[in-house]
Design an enzyme around this catalytic site. Structure first.
Site, PDB file in Angstrom:
ATOM      1  CD  GLU A  82      -5.305  -6.099  -1.324  1.00 44.60           C
ATOM      2  OE1 GLU A  82      -4.780  -4.980  -1.169  1.00 44.60           O
ATOM      3  OE2 GLU A  82      -6.054  -6.626  -0.480  1.00 44.60           O
ATOM      4  CB  CYS A  99      -5.205  -1.482  -1.703  1.00 44.19           C
ATOM      5  SG  CYS A  99      -6.509  -0.787  -0.687  1.00 44.19           S
ATOM      6  CB  CYS A 108     -10.905  -2.699   0.635  1.00 42.14           C
ATOM      7  SG  CYS A 108     -10.265  -2.136  -0.955  1.00 42.14           S
ATOM      8  CB  CYS A 110      -8.654  -4.828  -3.246  1.00 40.37           C
ATOM      9  SG  CYS A 110      -7.516  -3.435  -3.112  1.00 40.37           S
ATOM     10  CD  GLU A 157      -1.634   4.674   4.550  1.00 37.25           C
ATOM     11  OE1 GLU A 157      -1.153   5.538   5.327  1.00 37.25           O
ATOM     12  OE2 GLU A 157      -2.308   3.693   4.942  1.00 37.25           O
ATOM     13  CG  ASN A 206      -0.428  -0.229   2.519  1.00 38.80           C
ATOM     14  OD1 ASN A 206       0.611  -0.879   2.670  1.00 38.80           O
ATOM     15  ND2 ASN A 206      -1.088   0.281   3.549  1.00 38.80           N
TER      16      ASN A 206
HETATM   17  N1  THU Z   1      -5.214  -1.769   2.658  1.00 42.48           N
HETATM   18  C1  THU Z   1      -4.631  -2.553   1.689  1.00 42.48           C
HETATM   19  O1  THU Z   1      -3.568  -2.209   1.148  1.00 42.48           O
HETATM   20  N2  THU Z   1      -5.244  -3.699   1.351  1.00 42.48           N
HETATM   21  C2  THU Z   1      -6.357  -4.185   1.950  1.00 42.48           C
HETATM   22  O2  THU Z   1      -6.810  -5.263   1.579  1.00 42.48           O
HETATM   23  C3  THU Z   1      -7.007  -3.447   3.031  1.00 42.48           C
HETATM   24  C4  THU Z   1      -6.473  -2.101   3.288  1.00 42.48           C
HETATM   25  C5  THU Z   1      -4.525  -0.535   3.053  1.00 42.48           C
HETATM   26  C6  THU Z   1      -5.157   0.745   2.603  1.00 42.48           C
HETATM   27  C7  THU Z   1      -4.594   1.713   3.621  1.00 42.48           C
HETATM   28  O3  THU Z   1      -3.315   2.131   3.191  1.00 42.48           O
HETATM   29  C8  THU Z   1      -4.434   0.875   4.873  1.00 42.48           C
HETATM   30  O4  THU Z   1      -4.460  -0.477   4.457  1.00 42.48           O
HETATM   31  C9  THU Z   1      -5.513   1.108   5.928  1.00 42.48           C
HETATM   32  O5  THU Z   1      -6.777   0.992   5.375  1.00 42.48           O
END
Ligand code: THU
Length: 130
Positions: free
Chosen positions: A52, A50, A83, A86, A41, A39
């Site tokens: 994925e 994310c 999520c 994803c 941000e 991920n």
């Molecule tokens: N996140 C992912 O990278 N993948 C997931 O399947 C769930 C959430 C990340 C997004 C964000 O950077 C952090 O986790 C908190 O939501």
């Protein structure tokens, strides 16, 4: 290196200064090549991506377009749950029976499939009249 080992390794590079929740993902394409993603941000929160999504972008950039298997890892009390967005992104490149491994950094692991993650997926069939 196993798929989950790749996901574990790329997770270390996650850029998550806002949530502090690092996630790693790895896809094995039908060609056999493995692609990782983490991920990433952003201070403008909705612009974050994310793990994925990162792995899928790397796969497509690498010239592959079919996911044969996927693994996702995070430091969570139970195996990470991808999520909704994803799930749809994964479904774009994976058949329903594709194996999905969800795990914690401690090794608590859950096996599922793309179809189980996203029942009733919106797919191209719905657009067949266009
Ligand atoms: N996140 C992912 O990278 N993948 C997931 O399947 C769930 C959430 C990340 C997004 C964000 O950077 C952090 O986790 C908190 O939501």
């Amino acid at each position: 290196m196993s798929l989950i080992d790749t996901a574990r390794k790329v997770r270390e590079n996650a850029y998550a200064p806002y949530s502090r929740f690092k996630v790693g993902a790895a896809v094995r394409a039908s060609s056999g090549t493995v692609y990782g993603g983490c991920n990433v941000e952003n201070v403008a929160y909705p612009e974050g991506t994310c793990a994925e999504a990162g792995a899928i972008a790397a796969m497509v950039a690498g010239g592959d377009a079919e996911i044969a298997e996927i693994a996702v890892i995070a430091d969570s009390p139970k195996p990470i749950s991808p999520c909704g967005g994803c799930r749809q992104k994964i479904a774009e490149f994976a058949k329903g029976d594709v194996k999905v491994t969800l795990t914690t950094v401690d090794g608590v692991t859950m096996q599922t499939t793309v179809a189980e993650l996203l029942p009733g997926v919106f797919d191209a069939d719905y657009m067949s009249r266009v």
